[in-house]
Design an enzyme around this catalytic site. Structure first.
Site, PDB file in Angstrom:
ATOM      1  CB  CYS A  37      31.030  64.704 -10.450  1.00 44.14           C
ATOM      2  SG  CYS A  37      30.881  63.920  -8.958  1.00 44.14           S
ATOM      3  CE1 TYR A  78      32.184  54.712  -4.354  1.00 41.49           C
ATOM      4  CE2 TYR A  78      33.725  54.307  -5.979  1.00 41.49           C
ATOM      5  CZ  TYR A  78      33.427  54.437  -4.651  1.00 41.49           C
ATOM      6  OH  TYR A  78      34.593  54.725  -3.912  1.00 41.49           O
ATOM      7  CD  GLU A  90      24.539  52.474  -5.600  1.00 40.73           C
ATOM      8  OE1 GLU A  90      25.168  52.966  -6.513  1.00 40.73           O
ATOM      9  OE2 GLU A  90      24.272  53.250  -4.653  1.00 40.73           O
ATOM     10  CD  GLN A 110      25.522  60.462 -14.229  1.00 40.95           C
ATOM     11  OE1 GLN A 110      25.968  61.859 -14.074  1.00 40.95           O
ATOM     12  NE2 GLN A 110      26.180  59.714 -13.891  1.00 40.95           N
ATOM     13  CG  ASP A 116      30.084  57.729 -11.929  1.00 39.81           C
ATOM     14  OD1 ASP A 116      30.552  58.591 -11.642  1.00 39.81           O
ATOM     15  OD2 ASP A 116      28.943  57.244 -12.585  1.00 39.81           O
TER      16      ASP A 116
HETATM   17  C1  LIG Z   1      27.872  59.359  -9.120  1.00 40.98           C
HETATM   18  S1  LIG Z   1      27.041  58.136  -8.787  1.00 40.98           S
HETATM   19  C2  LIG Z   1      27.120  56.987 -10.176  1.00 40.98           C
HETATM   20  C3  LIG Z   1      26.190  56.080 -10.443  1.00 40.98           C
HETATM   21  C4  LIG Z   1      25.993  55.504 -11.888  1.00 40.98           C
HETATM   22  N1  LIG Z   1      27.340  55.193 -11.932  1.00 40.98           N
HETATM   23  C5  LIG Z   1      25.291  56.370 -12.869  1.00 40.98           C
HETATM   24  O1  LIG Z   1      26.089  56.738 -13.937  1.00 40.98           O
HETATM   25  O2  LIG Z   1      24.249  56.291 -12.840  1.00 40.98           O
HETATM   26  C6  LIG Z   1      27.529  57.309  -7.464  1.00 40.98           C
HETATM   27  C7  LIG Z   1      27.034  56.252  -6.735  1.00 40.98           C
HETATM   28  O3  LIG Z   1      27.668  55.771  -5.722  1.00 40.98           O
HETATM   29  C8  LIG Z   1      26.931  55.304  -4.611  1.00 40.98           C
HETATM   30  N2  LIG Z   1      27.814  55.291  -3.406  1.00 40.98           N
HETATM   31  C9  LIG Z   1      28.389  56.314  -2.713  1.00 40.98           C
HETATM   32  N3  LIG Z   1      29.105  55.953  -1.919  1.00 40.98           N
HETATM   33  C10 LIG Z   1      29.390  54.587  -2.154  1.00 40.98           C
HETATM   34  C11 LIG Z   1      30.105  53.616  -1.497  1.00 40.98           C
HETATM   35  N4  LIG Z   1      31.050  53.961  -0.546  1.00 40.98           N
HETATM   36  N5  LIG Z   1      30.111  52.378  -1.825  1.00 40.98           N
HETATM   37  C12 LIG Z   1      29.273  52.007  -2.960  1.00 40.98           C
HETATM   38  N6  LIG Z   1      28.287  52.693  -3.423  1.00 40.98           N
HETATM   39  C13 LIG Z   1      28.563  54.050  -3.200  1.00 40.98           C
HETATM   40  C14 LIG Z   1      25.643  56.283  -4.517  1.00 40.98           C
HETATM   41  O4  LIG Z   1      24.622  55.676  -4.051  1.00 40.98           O
HETATM   42  C15 LIG Z   1      25.481  56.536  -6.363  1.00 40.98           C
HETATM   43  O5  LIG Z   1      24.559  55.685  -6.598  1.00 40.98           O
END
Ligand SMILES: C[S@@+](CC[C@H](N)C(=O)[O-])C[C@H]1O[C@@H](n2cnc3c(N)ncnc32)[C@H](O)[C@@H]1O
Length: 450
Positions: free
Chosen positions: A407, A304, A328, A268, A380
């Site tokens: 977001c 995620y 993830e 973040q 998320d």
């Molecule tokens: C907004 S971040 C949230 C991470 C965590 N919840 C945090 O607060 O630190 C979104 C995460 O989703 C992962 N991501 C993106 N697309 C994805 C997918 N289709 N399936 C699984 N993970 C995914 C990204 O690598 C990233 O780490």
């Protein structure tokens, strides 16, 4: 322009006078010019401005940038980033601080308007539902240190502190392919702009930012300033699979708890965001537990999950008996999550795409499906939102509760409509200003299965 026909063609470069009547998703003001919608950068609703047309390809709308304010809003402020001010040609203004000319309370009011409008138009929520969700009028909350306040000075006089600045712990700059010069892109462009400072970045990033250097052959520069580690710079070169230093672990401290995160991995951005989201998710879980809707022993999911920040927040609310799986797609982040959640016996970390993982869960044995039905999902997703397929997957897995951290307000609103069709009702909503002086913000929404 007097006497011109309706929808008279606008051309790039035209100067027009416009009255700003509203705000659109993306942080641009809305005006009309002879029947055609014009999205106007660097203006504030209520203002009359002179603007230059920057895009006029579409029949239904054009884009413009403010060059002069004819009737200023009382919320207009000198731009926090001198290079982004109106004195410069619009094409020479760096992007990334598109609300930097607006008083912070008004920025938040505009974000609340965008959220309300999105939930109404795309989420199908009516006035009563919106009022119940926000506990009255929807508010966007500031983070510690960001409220616009008069602080008493040492000599007893008052001065305005610099709220909403110096918060970004992650900054991406770009490299001009011809000159090697480093800087942000101009708004809606891939032109690299030279700048003397990065006012939204934490001080440590200012120390290492190569703003007056040239880096030949590079593509981009990521500046990373972890809360409990030294700042560092990752340089990307074209065609390279992995940036040097991207996998180095850096330490982040969140309310006394330490997380290890790869320097190039997701974290973040606002220095207060990890603790704010940690506490917001923890409190949402405590609230669910208080009404007997949370089952720590069920098959809970952190979708995620990144490096496990929000799974740790669930654990703080639930205690050591928690069972939770983080999902993830980045294997490095999953490794970090495994490390960060090692003290939690019931935590499992999985590298998978969320849509595929949900498809597998749908085919699981009956007892597993029953545990999933009793579970809570923390969701998320990236800016594009969960989307139809993931929402449909959730509908089939049918967890008792979904804590959605979003977001993007429009993506959240679209997913809200889908989740409502699948039998989920949003029961609470919090909006958090994780990105002052930009149009971005975060929303936390709790959905219950009917
Ligand atoms: C907004 S971040 C949230 C991470 C965590 N919840 C945090 O607060 O630190 C979104 C995460 O989703 C992962 N991501 C993106 N697309 C994805 C997918 N289709 N399936 C699984 N993970 C995914 C990204 O690598 C990233 O780490």
């Amino acid at each position: 322009m007097v006497g011109m026909p309706e929808n008279a063609a606008l051309s790039v470069g035209d100067l027009v006078e416009l009255d700003l009547t509203g705000i659109a998703h993306g942080g641009v003001g809305v005006a009309r010019h002879e029947g055609r919608v014009v999205f106007v950068a660097d203006a504030i609703p209520g203002e009359r401005v002179r603007a230059r047309i920057t895009e006029a390809r579409k029949k239904s709308f054009a884009r413009a940038a403010t060059v002069e304010v004819l009737d200023p809003s009382e919320d207009r402020r000198p731009h926090i980033w001198p290079e982004a001010g109106l004195e410069r040609d619009p094409a020479e203004r760096p992007g990334g601080a598109e609300f930097g000319h607006i008083a912070l309370p008004r920025q938040r009011a505009l974000k609340a308007e965008v959220l309300t409008d999105a939930l109404r138009r795309f989420g199908g929520l009516g006035t009563d539902a919106l009022r119940d969700l926000g506990g009255g009028v929807l508010q966007v909350e500031s983070l510690p240190g960001d409220a616009e306040a008069e602080a008493p000075g040492l000599d007893g006089t008052t001065h305005t502190s610099a709220p909403g600045l110096g918060y970004r712990t992650r900054v991406r700059l770009h490299v001009d392919p011809e000159t090697g010069e480093v800087g942000p892109y101009a708004a809606r462009s891939r032109r690299v702009i030279r700048t003397a400072s990065l006012p939204l970045a934490v001080e440590e990033i200012g120390w290492i930012a190569p703003l007056d250097e040239a880096i030949s052959e590079a593509e981009a520069v990521d500046l990373v300033s972890p809360s409990a580690d030294d700042p560092r710079m990752l340089v990307s070169y074209p065609g390279e699979r992995r940036r040097a230093g991207a996998d180095d672990p850096v330490r982040e401290s969140v309310g006394g708890r330490e997380f290890l995160v790869r320097a190039g991995g997701f974290w973040q951005v606002h220095r207060e965001a990890p603790v704010t989201l940690f506490e917001a998710v923890r409190d949402a879980i405590l609230e669910l537990a208080g009404s007997d809707r949370f089952d720590p022993g069920a098959a809970n999911l952190d979708l995620y999950g990144g490096a496990g920040l929000l799974a740790a927040a669930v654990a703080e609310a639930a205690g050591p008996g928690l069972r939770i799986t983080t999902v993830e797609s980045d294997p490095g982040a999953t490794d970090d999550a495994a490390e960060n959640l090692a003290d939690l016996v019931g935590a499992l970390t999985v590298t998978a795409r969320v849509d595929r993982h949900l498809a597998e869960l749908r085919a699981a044995a009956a007892p597993v499906r029953e545990r999933l039905r009793r579970g809570t999902v923390v969701l998320d997703p990236p800016r594009s939102g969960a989307g139809g397929e993931v929402c449909a997957g959730l509908g089939e897995v049918a967890p008792a509760n979904i804590v959605y951290v979003a977001c993007d307000p429009v993506a959240l609103a679209r997913d809200t409509a889908t989740l409502r069709e699948l039998g989920y009702t949003p029961v609470s909503l919090r909006a958090l200003d994780l990105f002052p002086h930009t149009h971005h913000f975060e929303t936390l929404a709790v959905f219950l299965r009917d």
